[in-house]
Enzyme design. Structure first.
Site, PDB file in Angstrom:
ATOM      1  N   ASP A   1      69.399 -11.049  -3.148  1.00  0.00           N
ATOM      2  CA  ASP A   1      69.187 -12.496  -3.231  1.00  0.00           C
ATOM      3  C   ASP A   1      69.781 -13.100  -4.497  1.00  0.00           C
ATOM      4  OD1 ASP A   1      67.927 -12.107  -0.871  1.00  0.00           O
ATOM      5  OD2 ASP A   1      65.894 -12.345  -1.662  1.00  0.00           O
TER       6      ASP A   1
ATOM      7  N   ASP B   1      66.495  -4.989   6.061  1.00  0.00           N
ATOM      8  CA  ASP B   1      66.181  -5.730   4.828  1.00  0.00           C
ATOM      9  C   ASP B   1      64.851  -5.214   4.276  1.00  0.00           C
ATOM     10  OD1 ASP B   1      66.255  -7.742   2.915  1.00  0.00           O
ATOM     11  OD2 ASP B   1      65.531  -9.301   4.278  1.00  0.00           O
TER      12      ASP B   1
ATOM     13  N   GLU C   1      62.985  -1.699   0.032  1.00  0.00           N
ATOM     14  CA  GLU C   1      62.829  -1.023  -1.282  1.00  0.00           C
ATOM     15  C   GLU C   1      61.635  -0.074  -1.312  1.00  0.00           C
ATOM     16  OE1 GLU C   1      63.238  -4.362  -0.789  1.00  0.00           O
ATOM     17  OE2 GLU C   1      65.389  -4.138  -1.086  1.00  0.00           O
TER      18      GLU C   1
HETATM   19  C1  NOJ Z   1      65.272 -11.221   1.906  1.00  0.00           C
HETATM   20  C2  NOJ Z   1      66.747 -10.998   2.051  1.00  0.00           C
HETATM   21  O1  NOJ Z   1      67.297 -10.587   0.832  1.00  0.00           O
HETATM   22  C3  NOJ Z   1      67.404 -12.255   2.572  1.00  0.00           C
HETATM   23  O2  NOJ Z   1      68.778 -12.026   2.708  1.00  0.00           O
HETATM   24  C4  NOJ Z   1      66.766 -12.659   3.882  1.00  0.00           C
HETATM   25  O3  NOJ Z   1      67.334 -13.861   4.329  1.00  0.00           O
HETATM   26  C5  NOJ Z   1      65.269 -12.837   3.701  1.00  0.00           C
HETATM   27  N1  NOJ Z   1      64.697 -11.631   3.184  1.00  0.00           N
HETATM   28  C6  NOJ Z   1      64.563 -13.194   4.995  1.00  0.00           C
HETATM   29  O4  NOJ Z   1      64.690 -12.192   5.920  1.00  0.00           O
END
Ligand code: NOJ
Length: 965
Positions: free
Chosen positions: A629, A553, A556
């Site tokens: 998200d 995660d 970017e």
């Molecule tokens: C951002 C991610 O997009 C999300 O899916 C994740 O739950 C959170 N970071 C925490 O790790």
């Protein structure tokens, strides 16, 4: 490890500043618009200037007379170019490649320093396509036409003054470069020169005292020329300054898709599949599409704003010609799109008469902050040609393990081992299958990845083994930011080895993310990648077992304290490469290195499963992505379809969206509708933010538990079909979830459809995207026959529009079987996919208008690379003249005992769309005819559905024949 109160408060403040809680939508002003990204402002100004002045003064770029050189055998064409206005020489190089591909580069001939080039296998597959020889060459005046490809079907027309070129397929012009004269190369220059001279050097200075009238063309020109000089050496956004020590280095150019109204690609945006215009009278957006990998929480719908991934690939399609372009450049990029002529009377008439959009062209303007002008053009007659050539170049999708395409249950966070165990048991209690349970950042010891919270997750091995006993897996999150802590072995090791990204002054870059003060590993450094991969060995990753996989995660990369929540562009990678040059590929290098770690930990025997948030061209080689998200809103459910179609059509075939929406609490009907469509999308995972209410499938009461269970079980039944589609992707690059245009390239009504999709060539799905939606209109191309997925009734769309209206009570979304397809299934759903591995198959045979159908089933052990040695079953099925045949189409190593051991019995065949009820069904086996049990029912429209029970007499992978009498 205990932190002081001040530290915690600071962490919380940074967290709240950059990661607002649900209900707080993304602040658009936190992210740049084109006018705030200095090179975009300048490049757009140059294009505006060109639009105003080109009639009187054409593009200053010209081919130097006599410089064109054709190296026939090597498939190479070179020439010298000159920008007459600024007196800068360039070299132009075209390399003709197999699969109707051409590589084009334009480079400064005498640069002050070399430009960064994404070379090697950073963005391309190791198996680079071979060159093809040049065919015939014809000079006409100063222009030249070069033919290439099979039967010389492609042509490259190079015009010299002004310089431009055009590629045609079978005589049909498809794509052209610099037609609009937007080619604008900001060459390297010393700072002192720039301060003394205007950006456009050879322009005559404005006469003193000549002030153009307000609103006049002269005033516009003067303002645009002013814009060309803006922020060349430094720029500041929201208080953060980019030092740009090397000055301006942007590149802009135009590419026109001739005769095409629709262009697709350049993910990631929350927008339509067929890209909307950003310029001209019909523009839908003011801003160009931006490609700059960013952590944009609760992103805005219907917007060209940048998101987590970027693939600088675009495709256009018109009847008989498809073209694509891939700009191999990982710097920040913006793309303007303008479709012209679609409204003209001629175009309308052409559209009405289905003649193709001869009078319509889509012009695109590509602008990158730095890097090289090095791109590929792909030619073909249908989208699948382009998927094939683009992924031959950037890499074919990896073959996933079979569990990876089943259902995943995630949340931020499953809080402790008891929670994990309860969730696992509840799935069984409610008879809902699932394959993977995910742990988010809270499972770690203080956000130190590769560790476990010593209290909440004290027995990680036993926890994983418990899941594994039911064939289930676990995934843990591993992010690229490393907590600064000398007592943390990962931090110390990479610090000691000097493998962190440096700030502009050469110190380890220090920024904020989940753990507080953190460093970021420099994945552009091969040695750092190897060192990272090593951390996944079972010895190094304590508490990991073979059934543990990884989620990458925040890659970017997300830097809470950085400009636009990411890494400063002047940060430095290995060999002093600026972050600006590699930004968009950074996350993929991290993904790749994790993939390597998983390969290595099992000596290359187990296929890795790694989910990544950031992506770039080539990500498909390393695994899956998700759309980041999103929000528990109907609009986000709606957007997931075009977003995934775009990403899948840009090579990354293994994608999904968080089911239910990450932020917020979905109403039960929204959650259900989401499950119903996601069950047919490549990556199927429910996920939720830490502040949301629990939403496991059984928590909403009836009818929701039953209906969500049904949706997930649908998924498990089509796993054999899905797995077969994934295998097809690994050879062809064809997306698993396909846009209508890919399946119906001759049907113009399909070209712009992005709100429904095909799963392979045999299943069509359209989501329900509003609350209490009683019915949904679906477009069914008239070249096929369509059957309702549940009732098997033949659809009767309007003959003029092709639309059929489907009633959508809560238990149903529109899903159709396309006549002509045979779909392999497994009907006995168990607790996890691996427990179904030896179960018998069912074939759904949906006949077309001529009573024919065909299909395929690919099967292997589901987890290893033994299939590369031939250990697989690849069966082709054909149905014609009432005979259904099966045979192996490749010659696998497996003998028939092994085939049987792989569980290849077929228990049932469902024949859909039969004109007459069968009298009997027999197995034609040499002389003996074995009669099988068959049940027939009539459906509306006078057609019949026959269910044949094979009594275990048919083995998939062997040759067999069934006769319907
Ligand atoms: C951002 C991610 O997009 C999300 O899916 C994740 O739950 C959170 N970071 C925490 O790790």
């Amino acid at each position: 490890m205990h932190q002081g109160g001040g530290y915690l408060l600071a962490t919380l403040l940074v967290f709240l500043a950059v990661f607002p809680q649900p209900g707080v939508m993304v602040k658009q002003e936190d992210f740049k618009q084109c006018s705030q990204s200095a090179f975009c402002l300048r490049q757009r100004a140059y294009a505006d200037l060109a639009d105003i002045t080109r009639a009187s003064s054409p593009s200053p770029c010209e081919l130097v007379p006599g410089s064109l050189d054709v190296k026939s055998e090597e498939g190479v064409v070179t020439a010298s170019l000159i920008d007459r206005e600024r007196n800068i020489p360039f070299s132009f190089n075209v390399n003709l490649l197999e699969r109707d591909t051409a590589r084009v580069s334009i480079k400064e001939s005498r640069p002050l320093k070399p430009r960064y080039e994404l070379t090697g296998d950073l963005a391309l597959d190791a198996k680079y396509p071979a060159s093809v020889p040049v065919g015939s060459v014809k000079h006409h005046g100063a222009d030249t036409t070069i033919r290439f490809g099979k039967d010389e079907r492609n042509s490259l027309l190079i015009r010299s003054k002004p310089f431009s070129f055009e590629l045609a397929i079978g005589g049909v012009p498809a794509i052209s470069f610099n037609d609009k004269g937007y080619l604008y190369y900001e060459h390297w220059r010393p700072k002192k020169d720039e301060e003394a001279a205007p950006a456009v050097e050879n322009q005559a200075p404005e006469p003193e005292g000549a002030v153009p009238a307000a609103g006049s063309t002269e005033e516009k020109i003067r303002n645009l020329k002013e814009n060309l000089k803006k922020d060349l050496w430094e720029e500041t956004f929201n208080g953060k300054t980019d030092s740009k020590p090397h000055g301006p280095a942007s590149i802009g150019f135009d590419v026109s898709f001739l005769g095409s109204k629709n262009v697709y690609g350049i993910p990631q945006h929350a927008s339509d599949f067929s890209l909307k215009s950003t310029r001209g009278p019909h523009k839908a957006y003011e801003e160009p599409y931006r490609m700059y990998n960013l952590d944009v929480f609760e992103y805005i719908m219907d917007s060209p704003m940048a998101l987590y991934g970027s693939i600088p690939f675009m495709m256009s399609h018109k009847k008989g010609a498809t073209a694509g372009i891939y700009w191999m450049n990982a710097a920040e990029m913006w793309v303007d799109v303008e479709t012209h002529g679609a409204e003209s009377v001629l175009s309308k008439a052409a559209e009405y008469l289905h003649l193709g959009h001869t009078n319509t062209t889509t012009t695109t303007h590509w602008m990158a902050e730095s890097g090289a002008l090095d791109f590929f053009v792909f030619l073909g007659t249908k989208p699948t040609d382009i998927f094939n050539s683009f992924t031959a170049l950037t890499g074919r999708p990896a073959m996933p393990q079979s569990f990876a395409i089943a259902y995943h249950q995630c949340r931020w966070n499953y809080m402790d081992e008891q929670d994990v165990s309860d969730v696992d048991e509840n799935f069984d209690k409610y008879d809902i299958p699932f394959d993977v349970l995910w742990l988010d950042i809270e499972h770690t010891d203080g956000k130190r990845y590769f560790t476990w919270d010593p209290v909440k997750f004290a027995n990680p091995v036993a926890m994983q083994e418990n899941l594994a006993s039911k064939g289930r897996k676990m995934v843990t999150i591993i992010d690229p930011h490393i907590k600064r802590d000398d007592n943390f072995h990962i931090s110390k090791d990479f610090k000691d080895k000097g493998m962190f990204i440096k700030d502009k002054d050469g110190n380890d870059f220090d920024g904020w993310c989940w753990p507080g003060s953190s460093n970021w590993i420099d994945y552009t450094d091969e040695k750092a990648r190897a060192n990272w991969a090593d951390k996944f060995s079972f010895a190094n990753y304590k508490g990991s077992t073979p059934s543990l996989y990884t989620w990458n995660d925040m890659n970017e990369p997300s830097v809470f304290s950085g400009p636009e929540t990411t890494m400063p562009k002047d940060a430095l990678h290995k060999d002093s490469v600026e972050h600006r040059d590699v930004h968009n590929v950074y996350g993929t290098l991290f993904h790749r290195s994790t993939f390597q770690g998983h390969l290595d930990r099992n000596n290359g025997k187990d296929r890795p499963f790694i989910l990544s948030r950031a992506f770039f061209a080539g990500t498909q080689r390393y695994g899956a992505i998700w759309t980041g998200d999103n929000f528990s809103k109907w609009s986000h459910l709606e957007a997931s379809v075009p977003m995934l179609l775009t990403i899948g059509s840009s090579g990354v075939v293994f994608g999904g969206a968080d089911v239910g929406g990450f932020f917020g609490n979905p109403e039960p009907d929204l959650l259900l509708r989401w499950y119903q469509v996601a069950a047919f999308q490549p990556f199927f995972r429910a996920h939720a933010h830490i502040d949301t209410k629990r939403r496991e499938p059984w928590l909403f009461g009836e009818p929701y538990t039953t209906l969500i269970r049904a949706a997930i079980r649908h998924r498990y039944k089509i796993l054999p079909y899905l797995y077969t589609l994934f295998e097809e992707s690994t050879r062809t690059g064809n997306p698993v979830m396909r846009p209508m245009v890919a399946e119906f390239p001759k049907d113009e009504k399909s070209f712009s459809v992005g709100d429904q999709f095909m799963l392979g060539s045999g299943i069509l799905v359209k989501p329900v995207i509003t609350k209490e939606q009683a019915s949904v209109d679906v477009y069914l191309p008239s070249s096929s026959v369509w059957y309702d997925y549940e009732t098997f009734e033949k659809a009767s769309p309007s003959s003029s529009s092709g639309i059929v209206t489907v009633k959508t009570p809560l238990e149903k979304i529109p899903i159709f079987l396309r006549g002509g397809n045979i779909i392999p299934r497994r009907e006995r759903v168990r607790r996890s996919s691996s427990l179904m591995h030896r179960d018998p198959y069912t074939l759904w045979v949906a006949v077309d208008g001529e009573g024919k159908a065909n299909g395929r089933l690919y099967a292997d052990d589901g987890h290893s690379y033994d299939y590369q040695k031939g250990d697989f079953i690849d069966s082709e099925f054909t149905f014609s003249a009432s005979v259904l045949k099966g045979r192996a189409i490749n010659t696998p190593n497996l003998d028939s005992a092994a085939i049987k051991a792989l569980g290849c019995r077929m228990e049932r065949i469902v024949l859909v769309g039969l004109k007459a009820a069968p009298r009997r069904v027999v197995v034609a086996d040499g002389g003996d005819k074995l009669t099988l049990q068959v049940e027939t029912r009539k459906v509306s429209g006078g057609l019949h559905v026959a269910t044949v029970k094979t009594g275990g007499n048919i083995v998939i992978g062997e040759t067999w024949e069934l006769v319907i009498e």
